[in-house]
Design an enzyme around this catalytic site. Structure first.
Site, PDB file in Angstrom:
ATOM      1  N   LYS A 145       0.757  -1.277  -0.210  1.00 29.28           N
ATOM      2  CA  LYS A 145      -0.064  -0.236  -0.043  1.00 29.28           C
ATOM      3  C   LYS A 145       0.866   1.252  -0.529  1.00 29.28           C
ATOM      4  O   LYS A 145       0.904   1.588   1.041  1.00 29.28           O
ATOM      5  CB  LYS A 145      -0.848   0.046   1.453  1.00 29.28           C
ATOM      6  CG  LYS A 145      -2.203   0.873   1.551  1.00 29.28           C
ATOM      7  CD  LYS A 145      -2.051   2.055   0.964  1.00 29.28           C
ATOM      8  CE  LYS A 145      -2.319   3.140   2.144  1.00 29.28           C
ATOM      9  NZ  LYS A 145      -1.897   4.338   1.463  1.00 29.28           N
ATOM     10  N   GLU A 156       9.307   1.546  11.135  1.00 28.15           N
ATOM     11  CA  GLU A 156      10.405   2.380  11.084  1.00 28.15           C
ATOM     12  C   GLU A 156       9.094   3.450  11.255  1.00 28.15           C
ATOM     13  O   GLU A 156       8.963   4.065  10.184  1.00 28.15           O
ATOM     14  CB  GLU A 156      10.964   2.165  10.108  1.00 28.15           C
ATOM     15  CG  GLU A 156      12.096   3.370  10.273  1.00 28.15           C
ATOM     16  CD  GLU A 156      12.971   4.427   9.008  1.00 28.15           C
ATOM     17  OE1 GLU A 156      12.646   5.416   9.011  1.00 28.15           O
ATOM     18  OE2 GLU A 156      12.583   3.789   7.811  1.00 28.15           O
ATOM     19  N   CYS A 216      13.922  10.107   7.156  1.00 28.88           N
ATOM     20  CA  CYS A 216      12.529  10.076   8.977  1.00 28.88           C
ATOM     21  C   CYS A 216      14.410  10.188  10.048  1.00 28.88           C
ATOM     22  O   CYS A 216      13.722  10.177  11.343  1.00 28.88           O
ATOM     23  CB  CYS A 216      12.741   8.311   8.925  1.00 28.88           C
ATOM     24  SG  CYS A 216      14.034   7.475   8.329  1.00 28.88           S
ATOM     25  N   GLU A 241       8.074  15.501  15.214  1.00 28.72           N
ATOM     26  CA  GLU A 241       9.254  15.927  14.173  1.00 28.72           C
ATOM     27  C   GLU A 241       8.237  16.599  12.859  1.00 28.72           C
ATOM     28  O   GLU A 241       7.168  16.604  12.503  1.00 28.72           O
ATOM     29  CB  GLU A 241       8.519  14.684  13.950  1.00 28.72           C
ATOM     30  CG  GLU A 241       9.471  13.984  12.250  1.00 28.72           C
ATOM     31  CD  GLU A 241       8.745  12.694  11.251  1.00 28.72           C
ATOM     32  OE1 GLU A 241       7.985  12.123  12.050  1.00 28.72           O
ATOM     33  OE2 GLU A 241      10.179  11.986  11.284  1.00 28.72           O
TER      34      GLU A 241
HETATM   35  P1  NAI Z   1       1.233   8.627   7.768  1.00 29.98           P
HETATM   36  O1  NAI Z   1       2.156   7.984   8.752  1.00 29.98           O
HETATM   37  O2  NAI Z   1      -0.125   8.737   8.017  1.00 29.98           O
HETATM   38  O3  NAI Z   1       1.612   8.404   6.017  1.00 29.98           O
HETATM   39  C1  NAI Z   1       2.107   6.611   5.479  1.00 29.98           C
HETATM   40  C2  NAI Z   1       1.510   5.505   5.505  1.00 29.98           C
HETATM   41  O4  NAI Z   1       0.650   5.189   6.317  1.00 29.98           O
HETATM   42  C3  NAI Z   1       1.020   6.207   3.990  1.00 29.98           C
HETATM   43  O5  NAI Z   1       0.794   5.151   3.345  1.00 29.98           O
HETATM   44  C4  NAI Z   1      -0.359   6.080   4.273  1.00 29.98           C
HETATM   45  O6  NAI Z   1      -1.485   6.488   3.600  1.00 29.98           O
HETATM   46  C5  NAI Z   1      -0.602   5.233   5.493  1.00 29.98           C
HETATM   47  N1  NAI Z   1      -1.686   4.763   6.281  1.00 29.98           N
HETATM   48  C6  NAI Z   1      -1.977   6.743   7.311  1.00 29.98           C
HETATM   49  N2  NAI Z   1      -3.119   5.547   8.240  1.00 29.98           N
HETATM   50  C7  NAI Z   1      -2.900   4.455   8.006  1.00 29.98           C
HETATM   51  C8  NAI Z   1      -3.600   3.565   9.055  1.00 29.98           C
HETATM   52  N3  NAI Z   1      -4.688   4.193   9.398  1.00 29.98           N
HETATM   53  N4  NAI Z   1      -3.457   2.223   8.735  1.00 29.98           N
HETATM   54  C9  NAI Z   1      -2.898   2.332   7.735  1.00 29.98           C
HETATM   55  N5  NAI Z   1      -2.320   2.600   7.696  1.00 29.98           N
HETATM   56  C10 NAI Z   1      -2.308   3.895   7.374  1.00 29.98           C
HETATM   57  O7  NAI Z   1       2.637  10.010   7.681  1.00 29.98           O
HETATM   58  P2  NAI Z   1       1.689  11.607   6.347  1.00 29.98           P
HETATM   59  O8  NAI Z   1       0.487  11.082   6.565  1.00 29.98           O
HETATM   60  O9  NAI Z   1       1.573  11.110   5.434  1.00 29.98           O
HETATM   61  O10 NAI Z   1       2.316  12.704   7.151  1.00 29.98           O
HETATM   62  C11 NAI Z   1       2.012  12.616   7.943  1.00 29.98           C
HETATM   63  C12 NAI Z   1       3.638  13.635   9.338  1.00 29.98           C
HETATM   64  O11 NAI Z   1       4.214  11.922   9.264  1.00 29.98           O
HETATM   65  C13 NAI Z   1       4.480  14.007   8.506  1.00 29.98           C
HETATM   66  O12 NAI Z   1       4.667  15.359   8.540  1.00 29.98           O
HETATM   67  C14 NAI Z   1       5.757  13.359   9.622  1.00 29.98           C
HETATM   68  O13 NAI Z   1       6.356  13.994  10.013  1.00 29.98           O
HETATM   69  C15 NAI Z   1       5.613  12.166   9.458  1.00 29.98           C
HETATM   70  N6  NAI Z   1       6.118  10.977   8.606  1.00 29.98           N
HETATM   71  C16 NAI Z   1       7.382  10.197   8.296  1.00 29.98           C
HETATM   72  C17 NAI Z   1       7.618   8.955   7.832  1.00 29.98           C
HETATM   73  C18 NAI Z   1       8.835   8.882   8.795  1.00 29.98           C
HETATM   74  O14 NAI Z   1       9.991   8.033   7.753  1.00 29.98           O
HETATM   75  N7  NAI Z   1       9.503   8.872   9.386  1.00 29.98           N
HETATM   76  C19 NAI Z   1       7.228   8.999   6.290  1.00 29.98           C
HETATM   77  C20 NAI Z   1       5.786  10.096   6.271  1.00 29.98           C
HETATM   78  C21 NAI Z   1       6.203  10.313   7.116  1.00 29.98           C
END
Ligand code: NAI
Ligand code: MG
Length: 500
Positions: A194, A269, A303, A404
């Protein structure tokens, strides 16, 4: 800031792929719409223009994809030998190598990273595929001694666990998908991936390429869609054996809760707020650009970005001047501009989030010494650009130092002693990365040992090799990425007792 003449024009293959306009799910080797017919827009963050529509998969589609993955796992794929899977990964390596310019252009158009960065990621992606190819034949069990009476032979196998759910973010899917695809193909698992709703195209294109080189249908399935629907359905699906997730800590927590349904083991991660510690004796010619790009690379959307820059008091002023001067030289522009060092943020949502943190930093009393604005110049107006930003006089308990931000925002936090640097460095809920810059090896080693994080760099930032790997501790997650331990999420241990 940028020049029109250095704009890269899309190669035929990338243009052809992007001009499809509609992108389906990939289930059992077939390009299919979501069962509901729903779609979602995907945008070029350099311009804000809609570049296509993705199928908005939901629980019904996830269920179809999991069934296909389960059937493949139990079917012909289970009879592939380790050598055959290795040969497939070698063909994948060559196909990715041959098509990399197309993939880099698709990735840049879809998620905004400058073409210089996506092109340069080729070596890392190919190394990752080579690493996983090498692991196909390295997954071995043991014969073990025992103290049982009689003539009992004991041994263990490492068996593929089954269907892997992969949930990945938007900050570099061309690279990030391989942590999951590589390990699944190496171990004989199957996958439902996904990708993030903001950056799914390179994942769809790579999955297409894998099928072109002989990947059997159902081994890799891709369900695009929102996290709250497709992602949530995948993470709680009772027939998904494991989840590999990269993303925010909040979403990680939801995935942990969902995993209770069938006791899924997880590889997580999550977020970070990594300390980057610069001592007065550091080589600032290296440390200034190193620490700056340790935050700004990929516009801060990494990250393990070293967002808290601890600088020893005697050099704080010099460091601030030099880091601001360096930051002003960083070229921000459209991803497809060959000169751009930084592109836009991924989305309007992320832009608002980063700008609100910059605003908050000012209100918390940090001193903005450079950047801090949305950029709207020539050719930038519709895109999601933020100028790389440096705050001085930051305190470690301010929200900009605790949360973050995931944008190009560097916080300079002064410190006096080594012990204080370690204490402040550890004063965070996260534990992903960290670095130390010094000419004193024993000082470097004390920091390396003292900081609670999954990866530490000395006089460098952000180097990753799949043989070595990295991972997190504390709220940054668990389960290694890279190294032999990476494979553990995709395997289970089966012990065997044979009498006679
Ligand atoms: P997110 O963690 O919600 O998204 C990452 C993935 O998880 C996407 O594919 C999303 O569709 C999926 N996802 C979202 N809600 C889910 C759920 N309830 N169950 C399963 N999968 C789900 O992050 P988002 O909303 O894109 O970004 C928000 C903040 O998250 C960013 O500002 C950043 O601070 C952090 N982030 C951190 C990352 C890292 O590598 N540490 C990567 C992306 C975002
Ligand atoms: Mg996009």
């Amino acid at each position: 800031m940028h020049h029109q003449d250095s704009s890269v024009s899309l190669c035929d293959a990338a243009r052809e792929f992007l001009s499809r306009g509609r992108f389906g799910l990939l289930i059992n080797g077939q390009d299919v719409p979501a069962a509901s017919g729903a779609t979602l827009e995907t945008v070029d963050p350099s311009t804000g223009a809609v570049i296509g529509h993705l199928a908005a998969g939901d629980g019904v589609d996830v269920d179809r994809a999991v069934k296909a993955a389960r059937a493949a796992f139990q079917g012909g794929w289970s009879r592939w030998t380790a050598y055959e899977r290795q040969a497939l990964l070698q063909r994948a390596h060559d196909a990715i190598d041959r098509n990399f310019e197309e993939l880099a252009q698709i990735e840049t158009t879809d998620m905004g990273a400058p073409i210089s960065r996506t092109r340069a990621s080729k070596a890392a992606v190919l190394r990752m595929i080579q690493f996983f190819a090498s692991q196909c034949t390295a997954v071995a069990g043991e014969t073990l001694p025992n103290g049982l009476p009689g003539d009992v032979t004991t041994m263990s196998f490492n068996a593929p666990v089954g269907v892997i759910g992969g949930i990945i973010p938007w900050n570099g899917p061309l690279n990030g998908q391989w942590w999951i695809l590589g390990a699944a193909l190496a171990t004989g698992c199957t996958v439902v991936l996904k990708p993030a709703e903001d950056a799914s195209l390179s994942v769809l294109r790579v999955a297409g390429l894998l099928h072109e080189i002989g990947l059997p249908p159902g081994v890799v399935n891709v369900v695009t869609g929102y996290g709250s629907t497709a992602g949530a359905a995948l993470s709680r699906h009772p027939d998904v054996d494991r989840i590999a997730f990269t993303g925010s800590t909040d979403t990680g927590r939801r995935i942990i809760e969902a995993s209770a349904v069938n006791i899924k083991k997880l590889q997580l991660e999550l977020g970070g707020k990594s300390p980057d510690i610069i001592f007065a004796d550091a080589d600032l010619d290296k440390a200034v650009p190193g620490a700056a790009m340790g935050v700004f690379a990929n516009s801060g959307q990494i990250c393990f970005a070293g967002t808290r820059v601890f600088v020893q008091r005697p050099i704080v002023e010099e460091f601030c001047q030099r880091v601001a001067a360096f930051t002003r030289t960083v070229r921000v522009g459209p991803g497809l501009n060959a000169d751009s060092q930084l592109g836009p943020l991924i989305s309007g949502r992320q832009l608002d989030r980063v700008l609100s943190y910059i605003d908050l930093g000012g209100r918390e009393g940090a001193k903005l010494i450079c950047g801090g604005e949305r950029m709207r110049g020539d050719n930038l107006a519709g895109g999601y650009y933020v100028s790389p930003t440096v705050f001085a006089d930051v305190a470690n308990d301010m929200r900009i130092a605790r949360e973050e931000i995931f944008g190009p925002v560097l916080s300079v936090i002064p410190f006096d002693t080594l012990d204080e640097a370690i204490a402040l460095g550890n004063q965070t809920e996260y534990g992903l990365g960290g670095a130390v810059w010094t000419r004193d090896i024993s000082q470097a080693f004390k920091v390396v040992k003292g900081i609670q994080s999954g990866v530490m760099w000395v006089n460098c930032y952000g180097l990753i090799d799949p043989l070595v790997g990295f991972g997190g501790t504390k709220h940054s997650g668990y389960g290694a990425k890279g190294g032999r331990a990476h494979l553990d999420t995709y395997l289970y241990r089966k012990t065997v007792y044979i009498d006679g």
